[in-house]
Write a protein that holds these residues in place. Sequence first.
Motif, mmCIF file in Angstrom:
data_model
loop_
_atom_site.group_PDB
_atom_site.id
_atom_site.type_symbol
_atom_site.label_atom_id
_atom_site.label_comp_id
_atom_site.label_asym_id
_atom_site.label_seq_id
_atom_site.Cartn_x
_atom_site.Cartn_y
_atom_site.Cartn_z
ATOM 1 N N CYS A 186 11.553 31.594 4.551
ATOM 2 C CA CYS A 186 12.964 31.668 4.931
ATOM 3 C C CYS A 186 13.781 30.668 4.132
ATOM 4 N N LEU A 187 15.082 30.883 4.166
ATOM 5 C CA LEU A 187 16.067 29.916 3.714
ATOM 6 C C LEU A 187 16.784 29.386 4.944
ATOM 7 N N LEU A 188 17.105 28.085 4.939
ATOM 8 C CA LEU A 188 17.873 27.454 6.011
ATOM 9 C C LEU A 188 17.143 27.546 7.357
ATOM 10 N N GLY A 189 17.877 27.346 8.438
ATOM 11 C CA GLY A 189 17.273 27.350 9.760
ATOM 12 C C GLY A 189 16.407 26.124 10.004
ATOM 13 N N TRP A 190 15.489 26.255 10.951
ATOM 14 C CA TRP A 190 14.526 25.208 11.291
ATOM 15 C C TRP A 190 13.180 25.526 10.655
ATOM 16 N N PRO A 191 12.412 24.505 10.274
ATOM 17 C CA PRO A 191 11.090 24.774 9.716
ATOM 18 C C PRO A 191 10.093 25.181 10.793
ATOM 19 N N ALA A 229 16.902 11.165 11.097
ATOM 20 C CA ALA A 229 16.501 12.084 10.029
ATOM 21 C C ALA A 229 16.629 13.546 10.433
ATOM 22 N N VAL A 230 16.257 13.894 11.663
ATOM 23 C CA VAL A 230 16.321 15.301 12.073
ATOM 24 C C VAL A 230 17.754 15.808 12.047
ATOM 25 N N GLN A 231 18.716 14.948 12.370
ATOM 26 C CA GLN A 231 20.119 15.352 12.351
ATOM 27 C C GLN A 231 20.694 15.356 10.927
ATOM 28 N N ASN A 232 20.099 14.539 10.040
ATOM 29 C CA ASN A 232 20.697 14.356 8.716
ATOM 30 C C ASN A 232 20.088 15.232 7.627
ATOM 31 N N TRP A 233 18.921 15.808 7.896
ATOM 32 C CA TRP A 233 18.248 16.620 6.884
ATOM 33 C C TRP A 233 18.278 18.089 7.275
ATOM 34 N N GLN A 234 18.199 18.941 6.266
ATOM 35 C CA GLN A 234 18.292 20.382 6.445
ATOM 36 C C GLN A 234 17.161 21.059 5.660
ATOM 37 N N LEU A 235 16.486 21.998 6.294
ATOM 38 C CA LEU A 235 15.561 22.848 5.552
ATOM 39 C C LEU A 235 16.364 23.712 4.588
ATOM 40 N N LEU A 236 15.920 23.752 3.344
ATOM 41 C CA LEU A 236 16.579 24.582 2.339
ATOM 42 C C LEU A 236 15.769 25.859 2.075
ATOM 43 N N PHE A 237 14.464 25.723 1.881
ATOM 44 C CA PHE A 237 13.618 26.868 1.552
ATOM 45 C C PHE A 237 12.215 26.599 2.073
ATOM 46 N N GLN A 238 11.715 27.482 2.913
ATOM 47 C CA GLN A 238 10.335 27.429 3.400
ATOM 48 C C GLN A 238 9.575 28.591 2.775
ATOM 49 N N LEU A 239 8.484 28.273 2.070
ATOM 50 C CA LEU A 239 7.683 29.311 1.432
ATOM 51 C C LEU A 239 6.284 29.291 2.019
ATOM 52 N N ASP A 240 5.927 30.367 2.660
ATOM 53 C CA ASP A 240 4.615 30.550 3.268
ATOM 54 C C ASP A 240 3.702 31.249 2.257
ATOM 55 N N GLY A 252 -2.576 24.928 -0.184
ATOM 56 C CA GLY A 252 -3.640 24.303 0.587
ATOM 57 C C GLY A 252 -4.410 25.358 1.359
ATOM 58 N N ASP A 253 -4.729 25.043 2.610
ATOM 59 C CA ASP A 253 -5.453 25.962 3.484
ATOM 60 C C ASP A 253 -4.447 26.628 4.417
ATOM 61 N N CYS A 254 -3.945 27.797 4.009
ATOM 62 C CA CYS A 254 -2.963 28.542 4.799
ATOM 63 C C CYS A 254 -1.748 27.680 5.136
ATOM 64 N N GLY A 255 -1.255 26.965 4.132
ATOM 65 C CA GLY A 255 -0.143 26.059 4.369
ATOM 66 C C GLY A 255 1.205 26.631 3.960
ATOM 67 N N ARG A 256 2.210 25.753 3.988
ATOM 68 C CA ARG A 256 3.568 26.097 3.594
ATOM 69 C C ARG A 256 4.154 24.941 2.788
ATOM 70 N N VAL A 257 5.083 25.259 1.909
ATOM 71 C CA VAL A 257 5.884 24.220 1.286
ATOM 72 C C VAL A 257 7.304 24.342 1.818
ATOM 73 N N TYR A 258 7.941 23.190 1.934
ATOM 74 C CA TYR A 258 9.285 23.110 2.496
ATOM 75 C C TYR A 258 10.158 22.301 1.543
ATOM 76 N N PHE A 259 11.191 22.927 1.009
ATOM 77 C CA PHE A 259 12.196 22.208 0.233
ATOM 78 C C PHE A 259 13.275 21.763 1.221
ATOM 79 N N CYS A 260 13.515 20.455 1.296
ATOM 80 C CA CYS A 260 14.463 19.891 2.260
ATOM 81 C C CYS A 260 15.520 19.082 1.520
#
Length: 281
Positions: A186-191, A229-240, A252-260
Amino acid sequence: MADLTAAIRAMARNGIRLRFGGQPDTGVGASRFGGVPDVPAEFVWPVFETATYDDDDVRPRPLAFLAQFNCACLAPLDTDGLLPKEGVLSFFYELGSQRWGFDPADRGCARVFWFPETDALSPASPPEDLPAEYCLPAMGMALAAEASYPGAEDFYAGREDEIGDWEPYWEARAMLGIEDPDNRSCLLGWPDLIQGSFFRECELTDRGLYLGGLCPDLSPEEAQAERDAVQNWQLLFQLDTVEADGFQLMFGDCGRVYFCIRKEDLAARRFDRAWLILQCG
């Protein structure tokens, strides 16, 4: 339970769900996974100096191109108006080392570029020393707006005095009909968290603190920044995990990367300040 469900609803953020596969749009500036990026003439392909899991030699290595997004096409789905309304957003990551993001030395292992003028772009040629397995196949993508809700760790961040049994929180999510799919890009939203909330990790590592061991002693300013930090940072792109048409990309092992990115940097279009986190089971 009614108060809890109301609190969860109040923390909803708009996200853009991504599904990959099928024929890509090959037009310049079109949204797609993999293939080659569309870039301006002065673009310099990013590199990161590192060893890899297969090679102990520390040297500059080209980042792999993951995906690009046409901002004008995203705009109707970005109901909070967080992203640029024109241009192209492109995401790169060094796949040979798959750095985790808890070390300040990881800076540069992932890059985000915003090219405001789509008309000035043309397809890039990948560097000759980019391994063939990191030249990802081009795929189309389907995009849809969806409501996004925090995981328990992000929900309770900043109010640790309320943490007790998390079961009511997950029961409240279920009552609201919030799904937790095994695979979501996804883009944006919560991780979608695997190893706990990481916005504090983004904040402290970006400030130069190494978080790969015992938690370092924090100054009062750093401790406050960690709490915020939770209020000041935003998920930009989550790639599963991307799995389609006989291709698989896994972190990794069924992981995800998160651009924040910090919200203030997102608003100022300082995408060079984005930070990457990798989590896996």
